[in-house]
Design an enzyme around this catalytic site. Sequence first.
Site, PDB file in Angstrom:
ATOM      1  N   LYS A   1      36.233  22.995  40.299  1.00  0.00           N
ATOM      2  CA  LYS A   1      35.521  22.064  39.406  1.00  0.00           C
ATOM      3  C   LYS A   1      35.265  22.746  38.069  1.00  0.00           C
ATOM      4  O   LYS A   1      35.376  23.977  37.952  1.00  0.00           O
ATOM      5  CB  LYS A   1      34.211  21.662  40.065  1.00  0.00           C
ATOM      6  CG  LYS A   1      33.299  22.849  40.344  1.00  0.00           C
ATOM      7  CD  LYS A   1      32.162  22.504  41.295  1.00  0.00           C
ATOM      8  CE  LYS A   1      31.295  23.724  41.533  1.00  0.00           C
ATOM      9  NZ  LYS A   1      30.351  23.538  42.613  1.00  0.00           N
TER      10      LYS A   1
ATOM     11  N   ARG B   1      20.116  16.826  46.521  1.00  0.00           N
ATOM     12  CA  ARG B   1      20.940  16.418  45.379  1.00  0.00           C
ATOM     13  C   ARG B   1      21.720  15.208  45.882  1.00  0.00           C
ATOM     14  O   ARG B   1      21.237  14.098  45.812  1.00  0.00           O
ATOM     15  CB  ARG B   1      21.851  17.592  44.982  1.00  0.00           C
ATOM     16  CG  ARG B   1      22.569  17.420  43.692  1.00  0.00           C
ATOM     17  CD  ARG B   1      23.205  18.738  43.215  1.00  0.00           C
ATOM     18  NE  ARG B   1      24.229  19.259  44.112  1.00  0.00           N
ATOM     19  CZ  ARG B   1      24.955  20.354  43.853  1.00  0.00           C
ATOM     20  NH1 ARG B   1      24.760  21.035  42.745  1.00  0.00           N
ATOM     21  NH2 ARG B   1      25.868  20.764  44.700  1.00  0.00           N
TER      22      ARG B   1
ATOM     23  N   TYR C   1      22.388  31.994   8.386  1.00  0.00           N
ATOM     24  CA  TYR C   1      21.475  30.861   8.227  1.00  0.00           C
ATOM     25  C   TYR C   1      20.021  31.259   8.418  1.00  0.00           C
ATOM     26  O   TYR C   1      19.714  32.110   9.260  1.00  0.00           O
ATOM     27  CB  TYR C   1      21.797  29.791   9.279  1.00  0.00           C
ATOM     28  CG  TYR C   1      23.070  29.006   9.002  1.00  0.00           C
ATOM     29  CD1 TYR C   1      23.215  28.257   7.837  1.00  0.00           C
ATOM     30  CD2 TYR C   1      24.114  29.009   9.919  1.00  0.00           C
ATOM     31  CE1 TYR C   1      24.378  27.525   7.604  1.00  0.00           C
ATOM     32  CE2 TYR C   1      25.273  28.288   9.700  1.00  0.00           C
ATOM     33  CZ  TYR C   1      25.401  27.541   8.524  1.00  0.00           C
ATOM     34  OH  TYR C   1      26.535  26.831   8.306  1.00  0.00           O
TER      35      TYR C   1
HETATM   36  C1  LIG Z   1      30.110  24.542  43.395  1.00  0.00           C
HETATM   37  C2  LIG Z   1      29.924  24.357  44.816  1.00  0.00           C
HETATM   38  C3  LIG Z   1      30.264  25.380  45.729  1.00  0.00           C
HETATM   39  C4  LIG Z   1      30.685  26.761  45.317  1.00  0.00           C
HETATM   40  O1  LIG Z   1      29.548  27.534  45.004  1.00  0.00           O
HETATM   41  P1  LIG Z   1      29.651  29.043  44.523  1.00  0.00           P
HETATM   42  O2  LIG Z   1      28.259  29.506  44.449  1.00  0.00           O
HETATM   43  O3  LIG Z   1      30.296  29.000  43.190  1.00  0.00           O
HETATM   44  O4  LIG Z   1      30.466  29.748  45.517  1.00  0.00           O
HETATM   45  C5  LIG Z   1      30.191  25.076  47.066  1.00  0.00           C
HETATM   46  N1  LIG Z   1      29.786  23.866  47.493  1.00  0.00           N
HETATM   47  C6  LIG Z   1      29.427  22.881  46.651  1.00  0.00           C
HETATM   48  C7  LIG Z   1      28.996  21.589  47.203  1.00  0.00           C
HETATM   49  C8  LIG Z   1      29.474  23.096  45.279  1.00  0.00           C
HETATM   50  O5  LIG Z   1      29.108  22.124  44.451  1.00  0.00           O
END
Ligand SMILES: *Cc1c(COP(=O)(O)O)cnc(C)c1O
Length: 824
Positions: free
Chosen positions: A492, A591, A719
């Site tokens: 992602k 979440r 700035y």
């Molecule tokens: C991003 C994510 C991960 C990976 O987490 P890391 O800490 O980067 O290893 C695993 N599971 C879910 C649901 C995530 O959103």
Amino acid sequence: MTTTTFLHTPIETSATYLLTDSRQLVFPNQTLFFAIKGQHHDGHHYLGDLYQKGVRQFVVEQKALTNALTDQLESFEDAQIWEVDNSIKALQELAKRHRAQFEIPVVGITGSNGKTIVKEWLSQLMSNDFRIAKSPKSYNSQIGVPLSVWQLNENHTLGIFEAGISQSHEMKALQEIIRPTIGIFTNIGSAHDEGFRSRKQKATEKLRLFTQSQQLIYRADYADIDEEIRLILKPVNPNCELISWGTSESCTVNVDWHKDATQTYIVMKSEVSKFDDQLFSVPFTDDASVENLVHCLILMLQMGIPSGEIRQRISRLKPISMRLELKEGINECYLIDDTYNNDLVGLSIALNFLGQQEQRPQKCAILSDLLQTGQKEEELYAQINTLLQQKGVEKLVAIGDAFARNAHLISIPADFYPNTSEFLGSLDTNAFKDAIVLIKGARPFQFERIVNRLQQRVHGTVLEINLDALTHNLNFYRNRVGNDTRIMVMVKAFAYGSGSAEVAQLLQFHRVDYLAVAYTDEGVTLRQNGIELPIMVMNPSLSTFDKLLECQLEPEIYSHKILAEWLEFITEKPSAAHLPIHLKLDTGMHRLGFTEADLPRLIERLAQYPTLKVASIFSHLVGADEAIHNDFSRLQYERFVAGAAQLEAALGYRPLRHILNSAGIVRFPDYKLDMVRLGIGLYGVEVNRQEQRLLQQIGRFKTVVSQVKHLPAGETIGYSRTGVLEKASSIATIAIGYADGYDRRFSKGVGKVLINGALCPVVGNVCMDMTMVDSTGVLVEEGDEVIIFGTELPIYTLSDQIGTISYEILTGISERVKRVFYKE
Ligand SMILES: *Cc1c(COP(=O)(O)O)cnc(C)c1O
């Protein structure tokens, strides 16, 4: 036709090529394949496939021979199969016997750094005097060395091979294969220290390469090397002529140097006349290059090359990069930039890399003549043609006279040009639209000019991604989870800023099980770039369901609302019912996800739609990296396992269960279940820093100095006049700002960047596209490289400086920054 039986005799092969990685097969009927059982791969799995493709000679390991495999092998007709205890040993044994046939001088190089550069420079510098066989790239391992030495043939008059070890007791085998007559020990550093008790032990082990050498060149300024040579090597090999060099008067060659802005002047003094009173100026000023060059100079003088010749050749020497770089080109094309040399093995490595890339529908190659191969032209260009065909190259641009002379041997569509300028003069950049283009040429052809014309975004800020480090990190986690647990990799947010299409290509090549992205668009991009692995989309929405179906992306279903929408969708479009879904349980993150209270209704719905295919059930830990949350992590795990059990019972089958992220893999191995979700760890960051040293940093974020100013006390910088100079200062303006992802919180001394090895703090406020740093007392010139983060300046230093986490630093790097992917 004869049925095959296993041979137990020493290997007598007619094969020209030795193969250990089945994916690199090119000439089946001239290949001997060694099936090697390694940690992650087992070559024995590919025997059938290779037989189908025409390979008829195999080496297999006795311990790998199951009944099924034995039956399969016995059904191979007309094949020769050697059964051995250990394939790597058998390969080494074969190379050893091969080496014994040649009475030519052979240079063996070892040491912690510089082996590959010294080897490449020597072969450039001496190509007029000898026909040289050398290790391709940095083939210096237990497998790489025998493959390198196997290239020796009766045309060669000199061999140059490097040997690298990562553990004790590895060098003996390499010595027996290379049998160097002349040795070079480059230096000793701290790399690979894990495999050794001490630096001294490491030096002793490396010295085993020279137990039968007649001469050894080394730098005596490394006191431990000098001492070990006298104490350990000398008694074993008393006849070895030691040619030490360094600043001390007692060295065979006393070497002194001084530098100006572009050159280093090297002065040699010696009792031995061929080294005495020699003066060279070399076009490098960094210490490592100077050290590497002195090794080369001494070897060439030793071999009797006149110093006037050496001076001329050195003046034309160029830095060496063994890198193969992947970058975005104009007109939606991709470039593989390998413009430093062109030999057959190097070409075949580059073509393999091209073959792995599925981002673009068409594969093209722009190649120069191969120089100084010592092989007959007709043979060579016929081989090149076979290679190009094998690796699926559909279009060739061939530059150089030798290619033109042998045009009749090239059977794929090709254009021929006498030189690079002619090609550039008539270049139609549309010709490479939507293609992936390998650009590989020998030095004199100056193919960097072609790369400059075809690449996108040439401005100075670059994020370099080391694909070898990425592979290393993947293997680290693979070892942790073992063979029974699958790996889903989170790509992602543009693969944590690293470039999702390119990272996904590598993961596909290494056969990970699943990929996951946050949004549908990200999954679509991966499909457009030739990624065929299953992909989970974590945050799908009703408006993108059609896209999910079209691209075969698997949605995460996390609420009753989205479930209802999905069910309606699959009722309308029955073909979508076959698309697997993933159920997310909320065990404490709060979440996305079904809560415990949602389960009864979820179970009811699943029962109503038996065609729905649940591929996995998962949840996410809120504090996997922190010990204070261990109890909560356990609670989440227990809730998850209980929830998943209820769902399984209702479904009547067992979907994959997964809960661990990167930190979880390291800290909760007991919770790995059927799959883990690897994220930040792949990108080289170990969040709790417990195992950081076992990972490799994959990224190097760098820019350039645009201008340097010397300003008096009292002036202000940038700035809002926040950067007030308290004393006269040098200020360097660097080509990076918050729009590139250099956070504005680095303003006013919070952030520090590395220029020529020195940390320079930010002065005043970070601007949108530029930043000013204090370079007082540091030798800085316009155009110098600036490191924002890299091995020398870890990402977590930056995240600590502004009170955030590595994730934000990585994903904040703007897409306008050029990504360059490379492998050694
Ligand atoms: C991003 C994510 C991960 C990976 O987490 P890391 O800490 O980067 O290893 C695993 N599971 C879910 C649901 C995530 O959103």
